[in-house]
Design an enzyme around this catalytic site. Structure first.
Site, PDB file in Angstrom:
ATOM      1  CG  HIS A   1      40.045  37.643  35.209  1.00 53.10           C
ATOM      2  ND1 HIS A   1      39.558  36.218  35.720  1.00 53.10           N
ATOM      3  CD2 HIS A   1      40.146  38.416  36.266  1.00 53.10           C
ATOM      4  CE1 HIS A   1      39.520  36.550  37.123  1.00 53.10           C
ATOM      5  NE2 HIS A   1      40.019  37.941  37.498  1.00 53.10           N
TER       6      HIS A   1
ATOM      7  N   GLY B   1      38.748  41.952  36.899  1.00 54.02           N
ATOM      8  CA  GLY B   1      38.370  42.157  35.680  1.00 54.02           C
ATOM      9  C   GLY B   1      38.512  43.676  35.372  1.00 54.02           C
TER      10      GLY B   1
ATOM     11  CB  SER C   1      48.328  35.350  39.371  1.00 54.60           C
ATOM     12  OG  SER C   1      49.723  35.173  38.574  1.00 54.60           O
TER      13      SER C   1
ATOM     14  CG  ASN D   1      41.561  42.596  41.671  1.00 51.33           C
ATOM     15  OD1 ASN D   1      41.514  43.349  42.513  1.00 51.33           O
ATOM     16  ND2 ASN D   1      41.297  41.274  41.967  1.00 51.33           N
TER      17      ASN D   1
ATOM     18  CG  ASP E   1      38.680  31.924  42.970  1.00 51.12           C
ATOM     19  OD1 ASP E   1      37.704  31.205  43.508  1.00 51.12           O
ATOM     20  OD2 ASP E   1      39.309  32.248  41.828  1.00 51.12           O
TER      21      ASP E   1
ATOM     22  CG  ASP F   1      44.712  38.052  41.662  1.00 49.63           C
ATOM     23  OD1 ASP F   1      43.447  38.193  42.166  1.00 49.63           O
ATOM     24  OD2 ASP F   1      44.758  38.133  40.437  1.00 49.63           O
ATOM     25  CG  HIS F   2      41.922  34.729  41.126  1.00 50.57           C
ATOM     26  ND1 HIS F   2      40.420  34.156  41.186  1.00 50.57           N
ATOM     27  CD2 HIS F   2      42.079  35.859  40.371  1.00 50.57           C
ATOM     28  CE1 HIS F   2      39.821  35.567  40.525  1.00 50.57           C
ATOM     29  NE2 HIS F   2      40.643  36.305  40.150  1.00 50.57           N
TER      30      HIS F   2
HETATM   31  P1  13P Z   1      42.116  42.083  34.270  1.00 50.68           P
HETATM   32  O1  13P Z   1      43.375  41.339  33.915  1.00 50.68           O
HETATM   33  O2  13P Z   1      41.013  42.005  33.196  1.00 50.68           O
HETATM   34  O3  13P Z   1      42.568  43.755  34.440  1.00 50.68           O
HETATM   35  O4  13P Z   1      41.493  41.534  35.754  1.00 50.68           O
HETATM   36  C1  13P Z   1      42.482  41.506  36.714  1.00 50.68           C
HETATM   37  C2  13P Z   1      42.209  40.838  37.934  1.00 50.68           C
HETATM   38  O5  13P Z   1      41.006  40.741  38.205  1.00 50.68           O
HETATM   39  C3  13P Z   1      42.730  40.026  38.700  1.00 50.68           C
HETATM   40  O6  13P Z   1      42.492  39.219  39.538  1.00 50.68           O
END
Ligand code: 13P
Length: 287
Positions: free
Chosen positions: A177, A208, A49, A229, A105, A84-85
């Site tokens: 998430h 999530g 992230s 993820n 994202d 990520d994102h």
């Molecule tokens: P969780 O934290 O719910 O496992 O989700 C992780 C996620 O989707 C990272 O982009």
């Protein structure tokens, strides 16, 4: 050597399994995830992230650490290093730093702006041989203690973004998430089915991944999800193992505070979590 996530995800979609994206936050997490992927002969995606990137002092440090580990640990399974994102600027930074995959994202933009920005980034990423994930329909999460049903993406909007040539698509289907609340309504398989019908071979991404019941995970994979993820579940197992170690007073024995010993139980716990997920997602032996 890091690889783009494209090939591993196309193989996963065709083979009806999913590759896990496990988020990394530090050296211990990275080492545990890589060791488990190698042991299980599974492809893996390391997610970073923007916050975790900053924590680790920047994307170049992350690239250096991961590349070093691939070599020193003799990792031979396919590994992608994925933002990520990512924001637009974050994506550009990761392209420069040597990531092999990015997620843009743009779900908070109006669809036209999401399309325009995604299109630009698809070209930039593909010119470098990198894969790119886009998102339609925000993935929910806890806000002020209220967790509702995650948003469901519009299948037509998913098609517009998929048609830009992205390599994987994250579409909200009621997923959120973090931990799911007791009154969570579950994943919307009707939405997922409609999205898959319009996007064809596109590997779909389920964010999530923590706490989704096994039967729902399996059904999502059967409907085209090829990347899942996971972050919170690793945090929970890491925290529980570390707490147990500290509560037993082990950190006070001998020389007092040895960070390698203190973090070892958490690192082992992450290995167990990653193994469990890879088995559930069906990626074991697929490297
Ligand atoms: P969780 O934290 O719910 O496992 O989700 C992780 C996620 O989707 C990272 O982009």
């Amino acid at each position: 050597m890091l690889v783009s996530a494209k090939e591993m995800l196309n193989k996963a979609k065709a083979g009806h399994y999913a590759v896990g994206q496990f988020n990394i936050n530090n050296l211990e997490w990275t080492k545990s995830i890589l060791a488990t992927a190698q042991e299980l002969n599974s492809p893996v995606i390391l997610g970073v992230s923007e916050g975790a990137g900053k924590y680790m002092t920047g994307y170049k440090t992350v690239v250096g650490m991961v590349n070093g580990m691939l070599e020193e640990m003799k990792i031979t399974v396919p590994v992608a290093l994925h933002l990520d994102h990512g924001s637009y600027e974050g994506c550009l930074k990761c392209v420069e730093a040597g990531f092999s995959s990015i997620m843009f994202d743009g779900s908070h933009y109006a669809i036209d702006e999401n399309v325009a920005k995604t299109k630009e980034l698809v070209k930039i990423a593909h010119d470098k041989g990198m894969s790119i994930e886009a998102e339609v329909g925000a993935i929910g999460g806890e806000e002020d203690g209220v967790i509702g049903k995650g948003e469901c993406a519009d299948p037509q909007e998913c098609k517009s973004i998929a048609d830009l040539g992205v390599d994987m698509l994250a579409a909200g289907i009621g997923n959120i998430h973090g931990k799911y609340p007791e009154n969570w309504e579950g994943l919307s398989f009707d939405t997922l089915d409609a999205i898959q019908k319009l996007t064809g071979d596109m590997p779909l991404v389920l964010h999530g991944g923590t706490g989704i019941p096994e039967d729902m995970i399996k059904k999502a994979i059967s409907l085209g999800v090829a990347k899942i993820n996971v972050n919170t579940e690793c945090q929970l197992s890491f925290a529980a193992a570390t707490r147990k170690y500290v509560e037993a007073g082990k950190d006070l024995e001998g020389k007092g505070f040895d960070p390698r010993k203190l973090l070892a139980p958490g690192a082992e716990a992450i290995k167990a979590t990653v193994k469990e997920k890879m088995e559930l997602f069906g990626s074991v032996g697929k490297a």
